[in-house]
Motif scaffolding. Sequence first.
Motif, mmCIF file in Angstrom:
data_model
loop_
_atom_site.group_PDB
_atom_site.id
_atom_site.type_symbol
_atom_site.label_atom_id
_atom_site.label_comp_id
_atom_site.label_asym_id
_atom_site.label_seq_id
_atom_site.Cartn_x
_atom_site.Cartn_y
_atom_site.Cartn_z
ATOM 1 N N LEU A 33 44.115 38.221 57.527
ATOM 2 C CA LEU A 33 44.694 39.558 57.468
ATOM 3 C C LEU A 33 46.222 39.501 57.364
ATOM 4 O O LEU A 33 46.824 40.277 56.619
ATOM 5 C CB LEU A 33 44.265 40.364 58.689
ATOM 6 N N VAL A 34 46.854 38.578 58.081
ATOM 7 C CA VAL A 34 48.310 38.425 58.000
ATOM 8 C C VAL A 34 48.727 38.025 56.582
ATOM 9 O O VAL A 34 49.696 38.565 56.027
ATOM 10 C CB VAL A 34 48.810 37.395 59.043
ATOM 11 N N VAL A 35 48.000 37.105 55.972
ATOM 12 C CA VAL A 35 48.312 36.679 54.603
ATOM 13 C C VAL A 35 48.140 37.842 53.635
ATOM 14 O O VAL A 35 49.007 38.100 52.780
ATOM 15 C CB VAL A 35 47.423 35.483 54.190
ATOM 16 N N VAL A 41 52.706 43.840 51.304
ATOM 17 C CA VAL A 41 54.068 44.312 51.556
ATOM 18 C C VAL A 41 55.032 43.775 50.499
ATOM 19 O O VAL A 41 55.876 44.510 49.978
ATOM 20 C CB VAL A 41 54.535 43.895 52.972
ATOM 21 N N ASN A 42 54.923 42.510 50.182
ATOM 22 C CA ASN A 42 55.836 41.894 49.215
ATOM 23 C C ASN A 42 55.380 42.076 47.776
ATOM 24 O O ASN A 42 56.097 41.683 46.858
ATOM 25 C CB ASN A 42 55.997 40.402 49.523
ATOM 26 N N GLY A 43 54.225 42.631 47.585
ATOM 27 C CA GLY A 43 53.719 42.896 46.246
ATOM 28 C C GLY A 43 53.172 41.658 45.569
ATOM 29 O O GLY A 43 53.910 40.706 45.333
ATOM 30 N N PRO A 44 51.867 41.643 45.297
ATOM 31 C CA PRO A 44 51.301 40.508 44.565
ATOM 32 C C PRO A 44 51.868 40.497 43.139
ATOM 33 O O PRO A 44 51.865 41.510 42.455
ATOM 34 C CB PRO A 44 49.797 40.774 44.576
ATOM 35 N N ASN A 46 50.946 38.580 40.485
ATOM 36 C CA ASN A 46 50.072 38.305 39.350
ATOM 37 C C ASN A 46 48.621 38.611 39.726
ATOM 38 O O ASN A 46 48.331 39.105 40.806
ATOM 39 C CB ASN A 46 50.231 36.851 38.891
ATOM 40 N N VAL A 47 47.732 38.285 38.797
ATOM 41 C CA VAL A 47 46.315 38.544 39.004
ATOM 42 C C VAL A 47 45.781 37.734 40.187
ATOM 43 O O VAL A 47 44.956 38.220 40.956
ATOM 44 C CB VAL A 47 45.519 38.207 37.717
ATOM 45 N N TRP A 48 46.266 36.503 40.374
ATOM 46 C CA TRP A 48 45.798 35.671 41.486
ATOM 47 C C TRP A 48 46.167 36.294 42.824
ATOM 48 O O TRP A 48 45.370 36.294 43.758
ATOM 49 C CB TRP A 48 46.379 34.256 41.390
ATOM 50 N N GLY A 49 47.363 36.827 42.918
ATOM 51 C CA GLY A 49 47.786 37.490 44.155
ATOM 52 C C GLY A 49 46.938 38.703 44.467
ATOM 53 O O GLY A 49 46.547 38.937 45.605
#
Length: 91
Positions: A33-35, A41-44, A46-49
Amino acid sequence: MPAHAARENFGEFEQRVRRRPGLGGAAAPLVILVVVLNLLVNGPENVWGRGVVVVGLLIVATLGYVWFRRVRWGLYLFSEGVVDAAGRRMG
């Protein structure tokens, strides 16, 4: 529970022992959950994020559901045996 115990001849009911959640079972979803929240919050980028966010939330939801079901049930002690109840499964 009483019907299962009567069928198996476990005798008279004596005590119910509640399950206690383990530290590992609580820590694993918390780390995931932290990850996931960090990525949100920091915005993924790319698609992997985005995939990690979706899969992480699904894992946390599944583990939370399983954890609460296991804690809700427990061990039932009878004079002639023990019944381990976890959800709909009894052994």
